[in-house]
Write a protein that holds these residues in place. Structure first.
Motif, short mmCIF file in Angstrom:
data_model
loop_
_atom_site.label_atom_id
_atom_site.label_comp_id
_atom_site.label_asym_id
_atom_site.label_seq_id
_atom_site.Cartn_x
_atom_site.Cartn_y
_atom_site.Cartn_z
N ASN A 45 0.96 -1.01 -0.14
CA ASN A 45 0.33 -0.11 -0.18
C ASN A 45 0.76 1.48 0.13
N LEU A 46 2.16 1.13 0.82
CA LEU A 46 2.89 2.44 0.40
C LEU A 46 3.55 2.78 -0.47
N GLU A 47 4.15 1.37 -1.22
CA GLU A 47 4.42 1.64 -1.95
C GLU A 47 3.48 2.17 -3.83
N LYS A 48 2.02 2.07 -3.62
CA LYS A 48 0.86 2.52 -4.18
C LYS A 48 0.85 3.94 -4.00
N LEU A 49 0.79 3.97 -2.72
CA LEU A 49 0.80 5.17 -2.32
C LEU A 49 2.16 6.41 -3.15
N GLN A 50 3.43 5.87 -2.99
CA GLN A 50 4.41 6.41 -3.74
C GLN A 50 4.36 6.83 -4.95
N LEU A 54 -6.09 22.02 -18.26
CA LEU A 54 -7.34 22.00 -17.44
C LEU A 54 -7.51 20.40 -17.25
N GLU A 55 -7.06 19.48 -18.20
CA GLU A 55 -7.17 18.20 -18.28
C GLU A 55 -5.76 17.16 -17.30
N ALA A 56 -4.64 18.10 -17.31
CA ALA A 56 -4.12 17.73 -16.34
C ALA A 56 -4.33 17.99 -14.49
N CYS A 57 -5.02 19.12 -14.55
CA CYS A 57 -5.24 19.58 -13.42
C CYS A 57 -6.72 18.69 -13.03
N ASP A 58 -8.26 17.78 -13.62
CA ASP A 58 -8.33 17.03 -13.50
C ASP A 58 -8.03 15.76 -13.07
N ARG A 59 -6.91 15.36 -13.80
CA ARG A 59 -6.02 14.19 -13.57
C ARG A 59 -5.13 14.03 -11.50
N VAL A 60 -5.16 15.32 -11.63
CA VAL A 60 -4.37 15.28 -10.17
C VAL A 60 -5.22 15.27 -9.34
N ILE A 61 -6.92 15.88 -9.49
CA ILE A 61 -7.68 15.84 -8.40
C ILE A 61 -7.54 14.53 -7.93
N GLU A 62 -8.39 13.55 -8.88
CA GLU A 62 -8.65 11.96 -9.23
C GLU A 62 -7.90 11.90 -8.32
N LEU A 63 -5.99 11.88 -8.50
CA LEU A 63 -5.43 10.92 -8.30
C LEU A 63 -4.60 11.24 -6.68
N ASP A 64 -5.96 12.42 -6.08
CA ASP A 64 -5.71 13.07 -4.94
C ASP A 64 -6.46 12.61 -4.55
N SER A 65 -7.87 12.39 -4.72
CA SER A 65 -9.34 11.83 -4.37
C SER A 65 -8.14 9.73 -3.97
N ILE A 66 -7.84 9.46 -5.30
CA ILE A 66 -7.50 8.16 -4.89
C ILE A 66 -6.01 7.65 -3.25
N ARG A 67 -5.34 9.22 -3.65
CA ARG A 67 -3.96 9.31 -2.76
C ARG A 67 -4.99 9.43 -1.10
N ILE A 68 -5.66 10.20 -1.22
CA ILE A 68 -6.04 10.08 0.23
C ILE A 68 -7.55 8.87 0.70
N LYS A 69 -7.79 8.24 0.05
CA LYS A 69 -8.11 6.93 0.47
C LYS A 69 -7.49 6.02 0.66
#
Length: 234
Positions: A9-14, A100-115
């Motif tokens: 899980n830490l590797e995935k988080l990284q 803006l497309e890159a912004c959407d990707r970051v926001i989605e990735l951050d949501s996954i990161r928080i989980k």
């Protein structure tokens, strides 16, 4: 969750955080033509990305809504005033679209990161109960994630543990933390004990049969206060 599960899980988080850094750097390179001062005002990468998504090519900050979802009232004022005098110019439509497309990707990735971070955090009381009791499970999860694992954190010299979080290995771009203080110094327990110099948090020192804690004639509170003022000003 055993040690191997934790490592996975830490590797995935990284990996997720590395992707966030890559996208963030791309967004920054593009958007500095529109609002070059913004990256010096907003040091947290995800906050920066959310603001870029909100502002886009807008030149009138009064027309940008929901800024209070990301910034405090004071920072909204700073960003608005700076935007009104920026030397930047609107981005071409194709560059804006990619940004803006890159912004959407970051926001989605951050949501996954928080989980992932919350999942690791939920297991901290079993994995590192003593440290969790001291600084909280959320802080322990971040410490372990940054150190690269529980064993790696345990092997860190004590003087380096306090720096974890201040000089990160490109984890979600937090290396741009302008205050240069680690997770330990950001915890509430630090400021209600050692940070305040109230004597609380020195363990059994000073209690009957437990030895003495030598203190200087100058109040500890004043010394620590000056130290932190100097650190925050640097």
């Amino acid at each position: 969750m055993d040690v191997s599960d934790l490592s996975d899980n830490l590797e995935k988080l990284q990996n997720i955080e590395d992707k966030i850094v890559k996208e963030y750097n791309f967004i920054r390179e593009c958007y500095r033509f529109k609002f070059p001062e913004l990256e010096n005002l907003i040091h947290h990468p995800v906050e920066y990305v959310r603001l870029v998504k909100m502002i886009g090519n807008e030149t009138d900050m009064d027309r940008v809504s929901h800024l209070n979802d990301v910034l405090s009232s004071a920072m909204i004022m700073v960003v608005s005033v700076t935007a009104s005098t920026t030397c930047g110019t609107p981005l071409p439509e194709d560059i804006l679209k990619r940004t803006l497309e890159a912004c959407d990707r970051v926001i989605e990735l951050d949501s996954i990161r928080i989980k992932y971070l919350k999942f690791v955090e939920s297991r901290m009381l079993d994995i590192a109960p003593n440290v969790s009791a001291l600084v909280g499970s959320a802080t322990v999860a971040k410490l372990i994630a940054d150190a690269g694992g529980l064993v790696e954190l345990a092997n860190l010299p004590a003087c380096n543990v306090k720096l974890v979080g201040a000089q990160k290995k490109n984890l979600a771009g937090f290396s741009s933390d302008q205050l240069r203080i680690g997770y330990i110094e950001q915890t509430e327990v630090f400021h209600s004990t050692l940070g305040d110099g109230l004597g609380v948090g020195y363990g059994m020192f000073g209690q009957d049969g437990c030895g003495k804690l030598r203190v200087s004639a100058t109040p500890t509170r004043l010394k620590l206060s000056k130290t932190y003022k100097s650190k925050l000003a640097s």
